[in-house]
Enzyme design. Structure first.
Site, PDB file in Angstrom:
ATOM      1  N   ARG A  99       0.812  -1.207   0.000  1.00 18.83           N
ATOM      2  CA  ARG A  99       0.000   0.000   0.000  1.00 18.83           C
ATOM      3  C   ARG A  99       0.853   1.267   0.000  1.00 18.83           C
ATOM      4  NH1 ARG A  99      -5.102   1.774   3.550  1.00 18.83           N
ATOM      5  NH2 ARG A  99      -4.305   3.867   3.278  1.00 18.83           N
ATOM      6  N   ASP A 100       1.975   1.088   0.643  1.00 19.57           N
ATOM      7  CA  ASP A 100       2.930   2.177   0.726  1.00 19.57           C
ATOM      8  C   ASP A 100       3.290   2.688  -0.667  1.00 19.57           C
ATOM      9  OD1 ASP A 100       4.671   3.908   1.810  1.00 19.57           O
ATOM     10  OD2 ASP A 100       6.053   2.432   2.644  1.00 19.57           O
ATOM     11  N   LEU A 101       3.456   1.665  -1.533  1.00 17.36           N
ATOM     12  CA  LEU A 101       3.839   1.991  -2.905  1.00 17.36           C
ATOM     13  C   LEU A 101       2.809   2.916  -3.550  1.00 17.36           C
ATOM     14  CD1 LEU A 101       6.056   0.927  -4.862  1.00 17.36           C
ATOM     15  CD2 LEU A 101       4.309  -0.631  -5.735  1.00 17.36           C
TER      16      LEU A 101
END
Lengths: 110, 478
Positions: free
Chosen positions: A66-68
């Site tokens: 999700r960070d991406l």
């Protein structure tokens, strides 16, 4: 202003005012420019990695993929990943569910 | 539409370039041939029809364009244009910037032309049995500082000027005021600038050390060399004062230079029969070492033998213009020049100063009498008719505002047609009081001289801009 040269400070200020008001007058006779919506990192408020936007921890980067997307869509870290605003809008097009197929996201060569 | 050139002054430099000083805005413009034609062509009381004028011009399109620029810049305007409402006073109470403390009204000299003691004095005579304080007490000096700091609102810096009489006759009050101001200003985080005017006869080593330590701006009243000084600036015995003051001035200037103090100025009172200002300027800067010299025609009723007549003003102007040559040469080489009258005028011209009142008296500046009474400036403090309150009871805001409203340049009918009014605004209140018995009147007796001097300033301004375009950057404020 071909025929007149403003010399002292007051004259220069007056002329700057005239020039500005003329520009504004021109702008009023043109079609309005397309409305610009704010986009990218200016639209979100991310409090950081300690808490999420609701003040809790549920919305933090879990899973890490999700960070991406946070970095990519919102330009959160535009230097670390391709930016989705101008340079690589279709970077993740091949990847529908990053938790499963994140490997299909390719490198970007500028 | 009928258009007309607004109030202005046209002038040329020695290369034939045309310029215009535009009175309503205080702008200075250089004009090419076409713009010059327009400014002159529309300078007709009833105005000129713009369409006719443009149609008759050899190049109508270009004439229309230049006319549009002049109209937008406010140089040529419709004849029937409704004038904007007269300027109002700034929001009152206007914060004080400067207080002039008359620390004494006594003097050790007896200059014949003095407005303080002579026939032109303004002070209300003491009533029988009334006792006047001739020296300001240290308490009153300190109360003045408190009054200034509390009346200066948000200003980061205030100025205190010490005046007299002979200022240094009351050195204890000056010292007390400075010590107290240093301490109080620190508490309210303001800077204080000190200045003083003196006749130099009491400049002891101790005084010189004190003044230079506190970076005083110092003005010395001196009329020139021994011959000039001793004509009017005499001791009570009638003997001249030059020999007594000269070594003290040299000592002060040397110490000040050593300590890199502020420029030291000479203030010369010009009277009938005085030597040329050029010789006096050269003597004061070259021989004595003054940084600046300002010349002031004596304030006097017209019948006084020392008053400058019309011829005297005319000669003074001719000498000013010779001294202006020196100024231009210095400016071309990027050096400052000490001719203070011209330097001040050039700064005001460059910034485009536009005054509603001739000076800051009653606005940002007030005078304090030896007893702590407030007046418009140091010249008015002893006059009960012009009293404005006291440092203890505070400023009479109603009286202050009423005076400023009445003294506004728009109320001086004669000034309406004068191109120089943004710079002069009717001239000195005290001078008007001495001449006409009314401080709010315009000083019509020196109009020609003022206009002549402003003309000289405008021409000098244009010449310096050509010789050294960067010279005036020193006067620019953001």
């Amino acid at each position: 202003m071909k025929h007149i040269l403003p010399l002292n400070q007051k004259a220069r200020r007056l002329w700057a005012m005239v020039a500005q008001s003329r520009q504004q007058a021109v702008a009023l006779t043109q079609d309005p420019p397309p409305t610009e919506y704010p986009f990218g990192c200016t639209t979100i408020f991310a409090p950081g990695w300690e808490v999420d936007s609701s003040g809790g921890t549920n919305g933090l980067c879990q899973p890490i993929e999700r960070d991406l997307y946070d970095c990519y869509h919102t330009c959160y870290w535009p230097a670390q990943v391709p930016d989705g605003v101008t340079n690589a809008p279709s970077w993740t097009a091949s990847c529908g569910a990053p938790m499963n197929d994140w490997k299909s996201i390719d490198l970007v060569f500028p | 539409m009928r258009l007309r050139t607004v109030l202005h002054r046209r002038f040329h430099d020695e290369h034939g370039t045309a310029f215009v000083y535009v009175t309503p805005s205080a702008a200075i413009l250089a004009l090419d041939g076409l713009a010059g034609q327009l400014v002159a062509g529309f300078d007709v009381p009833d105005g000129v029809d713009d369409a006719d004028f443009v149609a008759q011009h050899a190049d109508p399109a270009e004439a229309r364009r230049a006319l549009g620029d002049l109209v937008d810049l406010g140089v040529i305007r419709p004849v029937d244009e409704v004038r904007p409402p007269a300027a109002q006073l700034p929001p009152m109470p206007f914060p004080l910037a400067t207080l002039v403390l008359n620390v004494t009204n006594k003097c050790n000299l007896s200059c014949t032309y003095c407005y303080e003691y002579g026939a032109d004095k303004i002070a209300t005579p003491a009533a029988p049995g009334e006792k006047r304080v001739s020296r300001m007490t240290e308490d009153t000096a300190r109360q003045s500082i408190d009054f200034l700091l509390r009346s200066s609102a948000e200003r980061p810096q205030v100025s205190i000027t010490f005046f007299g009489g002979e200022t240094l006759l009351n050195f204890p009050a000056i010292r007390a005021a400075v010590d107290y101001a240093e301490q109080q200003a620190k508490a309210v985080r303001k800077r204080v600038h000190y200045s003083l005017t003196t006749n130099a006869t009491l400049l002891t080593d101790e005084v010189i050390d004190f003044l230079t330590t506190h970076r005083f701006g110092i003005t010395i009243s001196i009329d020139g060399d021994a011959g000039e000084q001793d004509r009017h600036r005499v001791w009570k015995s009638g003997a001249g004062s030059f020999a007594d003051m000269e070594p003290r001035i040299r000592k002060l200037i040397a110490t000040n230079k050593e300590r890199k103090g502020r420029p030291i100025g000479a203030r010369v009172t010009v009277t009938r029969g005085a030597k040329s200002v050029i010789d006096t300027y050269r003597f004061l800067t070259g021989d004595l070492g003054f940084d600046e010299v300002g010349f002031a025609p004596v304030t006097a009723g017209p019948d006084r033998t020392w008053a400058l007549g019309d011829q005297g003003y005319e000669n003074l102007l001719a000498e000013f213009s010779t001294l202006a040559e020196d100024y231009v040469a210095a400016a071309a080489a990027g050096r400052a020049h000490g001719f203070a009258n011209l330097g001040d005028l050039l700064r005001e011209l460059h910034q485009g100063i536009h005054k509603a009142h001739p000076c800051g008296a009653g606005l940002g500046l007030l005078g304090v009498s030896t007893e702590g009474e407030l007046g418009l400036c140091h010249r008015f403090v002893e006059s009960k008719d012009h009293a404005l309150g006291s440092v203890r009871k505070g400023l009479d805001e109603g009286k202050r505002t009423a005076f400023l409203e009445q003294a506004h340049v728009d109320h001086k009918t004669d000034c309406r047609v004068c191109f120089a009014k943004p710079l002069c605004a009717g001239g000195c209140y005290h001078e008007a009081h001495v001449r006409y018995g009314d401080a709010t009147r315009a000083n019509l007796h020196y109009c020609e001289w003022i206009r002549g001097f402003v003309d000289l300033g405008l021409k000098t301004y244009a010449r310096i801009l050509r010789a050294n375009p960067k010279f005036f950057a020193r006067y620019e404020s953001s």
